[in-house]
Design an enzyme around this catalytic site. Structure first.
Site, PDB file in Angstrom:
ATOM      1  N   ASN A   9       0.876  -1.179   0.000  1.00  8.72           N
ATOM      2  CA  ASN A   9       0.000   0.000   0.000  1.00  8.72           C
ATOM      3  C   ASN A   9       0.909   1.224   0.000  1.00  8.72           C
ATOM      4  O   ASN A   9       1.460   1.588   1.033  1.00  8.72           O
ATOM      5  CB  ASN A   9      -0.897  -0.023   1.241  1.00  8.72           C
ATOM      6  N   LYS A  11       0.149   4.242  -0.333  1.00 12.22           N
ATOM      7  CA  LYS A  11      -0.484   5.466   0.210  1.00 12.22           C
ATOM      8  C   LYS A  11      -0.182   6.640  -0.740  1.00 12.22           C
ATOM      9  O   LYS A  11      -0.100   6.442  -1.939  1.00 12.22           O
ATOM     10  CB  LYS A  11       0.003   5.739   1.638  1.00 12.22           C
ATOM     11  N   HIS A  95      -9.645   1.208   4.697  1.00 13.49           N
ATOM     12  CA  HIS A  95      -8.384   1.370   5.440  1.00 13.49           C
ATOM     13  C   HIS A  95      -8.617   2.346   6.600  1.00 13.49           C
ATOM     14  O   HIS A  95      -9.412   3.284   6.480  1.00 13.49           O
ATOM     15  CB  HIS A  95      -7.302   1.905   4.495  1.00 13.49           C
ATOM     16  N   GLU A  97      -6.976   4.762   7.650  1.00 13.51           N
ATOM     17  CA  GLU A  97      -6.752   6.172   7.298  1.00 13.51           C
ATOM     18  C   GLU A  97      -7.965   6.746   6.570  1.00 13.51           C
ATOM     19  O   GLU A  97      -8.303   7.910   6.731  1.00 13.51           O
ATOM     20  CB  GLU A  97      -5.468   6.308   6.468  1.00 13.51           C
ATOM     21  N   GLU A 167      -5.816  -4.937  10.618  1.00 12.38           N
ATOM     22  CA  GLU A 167      -4.822  -3.879  10.760  1.00 12.38           C
ATOM     23  C   GLU A 167      -5.097  -3.096  12.042  1.00 12.38           C
ATOM     24  O   GLU A 167      -5.844  -2.106  12.017  1.00 12.38           O
ATOM     25  CB  GLU A 167      -4.902  -2.920   9.570  1.00 12.38           C
ATOM     26  N   GLY A 173       1.681   2.245  10.752  1.00 13.34           N
ATOM     27  CA  GLY A 173       2.487   3.467  10.708  1.00 13.34           C
ATOM     28  C   GLY A 173       3.208   3.761  12.012  1.00 13.34           C
ATOM     29  O   GLY A 173       3.707   4.859  12.219  1.00 13.34           O
ATOM     30  N   SER A 212       3.158  -2.294  10.575  1.00 12.43           N
ATOM     31  CA  SER A 212       4.594  -2.344  10.876  1.00 12.43           C
ATOM     32  C   SER A 212       5.229  -3.694  10.549  1.00 12.43           C
ATOM     33  O   SER A 212       6.091  -4.180  11.297  1.00 12.43           O
ATOM     34  CB  SER A 212       4.851  -1.966  12.341  1.00 12.43           C
TER      35      SER A 212
HETATM   36  C1  PEP Z   1      -0.846   0.202   6.135  1.00 14.11           C
HETATM   37  O1  PEP Z   1      -0.889   1.376   5.848  1.00 14.11           O
HETATM   38  O2  PEP Z   1      -1.761  -0.536   5.736  1.00 14.11           O
HETATM   39  C2  PEP Z   1       0.269  -0.292   6.940  1.00 14.11           C
HETATM   40  C3  PEP Z   1       0.194  -1.488   7.412  1.00 14.11           C
HETATM   41  O3  PEP Z   1       1.313   0.581   7.144  1.00 14.11           O
HETATM   42  P1  PEP Z   1       2.737   0.201   7.831  1.00 14.11           P
HETATM   43  O4  PEP Z   1       3.176  -1.113   7.229  1.00 14.11           O
HETATM   44  O5  PEP Z   1       3.631   1.330   7.466  1.00 14.11           O
HETATM   45  O6  PEP Z   1       2.492   0.086   9.291  1.00 14.11           O
END
Ligand code: PEP
Length: 250
Positions: A9, A11, A95, A97, A167, A173, A212
């Site tokens: 992803n 973003k 998601h 976000e 998630e 993040g 992460s």
């Molecule tokens: C995400 O945005 O779906 C995500 C898992 O981000 P990160 O891997 O940076 O934590």
């Protein structure tokens, strides 16, 4: 046996020059990893470039959102058919976000999920609790509610053509990934909840972990019985990291 799936992803990151280097590197890196599936979800303006660079490879591509309406006077919106035009196979839906920064709700996420299914796209449906909700022991309630928002409306059979992603918001993040055991506990909860409606679909649906994920923690996460791969944010922007995570899935 479920095949593992790794989804990047991006973003709101990238540029034409950066994308070219990243995609060329990923394609070269995963060319021989034939035992798992890989998808890159790029920003809308780069779907054309992504399609040109990924077609004919073992990496598929998708988008990070879509509009639930097929067409109309909707300034700034992108329809499911437009994604199909650019060869997308997958689209991320709900998601955290989008839910938190763009006021997405269970209702609007469900409508987008349905629009993706109707267009023949595979929705990657995201669910997860905040740190406060986890501390209050509400994880099952929140994730269950988000999952039910799909199953109640459309029935469990839609999950035949969908991917689920757990998630936890506190892990996305941040530098605090869920431990493999914490993630597995919620993945098992999700699979059991689908199994209450349809055991066969529950056994087949892929449930990704996101939050992460790194080359260091991916092998242990992916070794858990109910974790079928990862939804990867930051590490999907680095060739070596993303390829290493794909290797762990392979
Ligand atoms: C995400 O945005 O779906 C995500 C898992 O981000 P990160 O891997 O940076 O934590």
């Amino acid at each position: 046996m479920r095949r593992k799936l790794v989804v990047g992803n991006w973003k709101m990151h990238g540029s034409i020059a950066e994308n070219k280097a990243l995609l060329d590197g990923i394609v070269a890196g995963v060319r021989e990893y034939l035992n798992a599936d890989y998808v890159v979800c790029a920003p809308y303006p780069y779907l054309n470039q992504t399609q040109s660079l990924l077609q004919g490879t073992n990496v598929a591509w998708g988008a990070q959102n879509l509009c639930s309406t097929t067409d109309g006077a909707l300034t700034g919106a992108v329809s499911p058919a437009m994604l199909v035009d650019y060869g997308c196979t997958h689209v991320i839906i709900g998601h955290s976000e989008r839910r938190n920064l763009f006021h997405e709700t269970d209702d609007t996420a469900a409508a987008r999920f349905n629009a993706a299914i109707n267009a023949g796209l595979i929705p990657i449906f995201c669910m997860g609790e905040s740190a406060e909700e986890r501390e209050s022991d509400w994880t099952d309630y929140i994730v269950g509610r988000q999952l039910d928002s799909i199953i109640r409306r459309f029935g469990p059979h839609v999950l035949k053509n969908a991917v689920l992603a757990y998630e936890p918001l506190w892990a996305v993040g941040s530098d605090t990934p869920a431990t493999p055991e914490q993630a597995e506990e919620v993945h098992t909860f999700i699979r059991k909840r689908v199994a209450r409606c349809d055991p066969e679909i529950a056994a087949g649906v892929r449930i990704l972990y996101g939050g992460s994920v790194t080359p260091a923690n991916a092998p242990k996460l992916f070794a858990m019985p109910d974790i079928d791969g990862g939804l990867i944010g930051r590490a999907s922007l680095k060739i070596d990291d993303f390829v290493a995570i794909c290797r762990a899935a392979n």
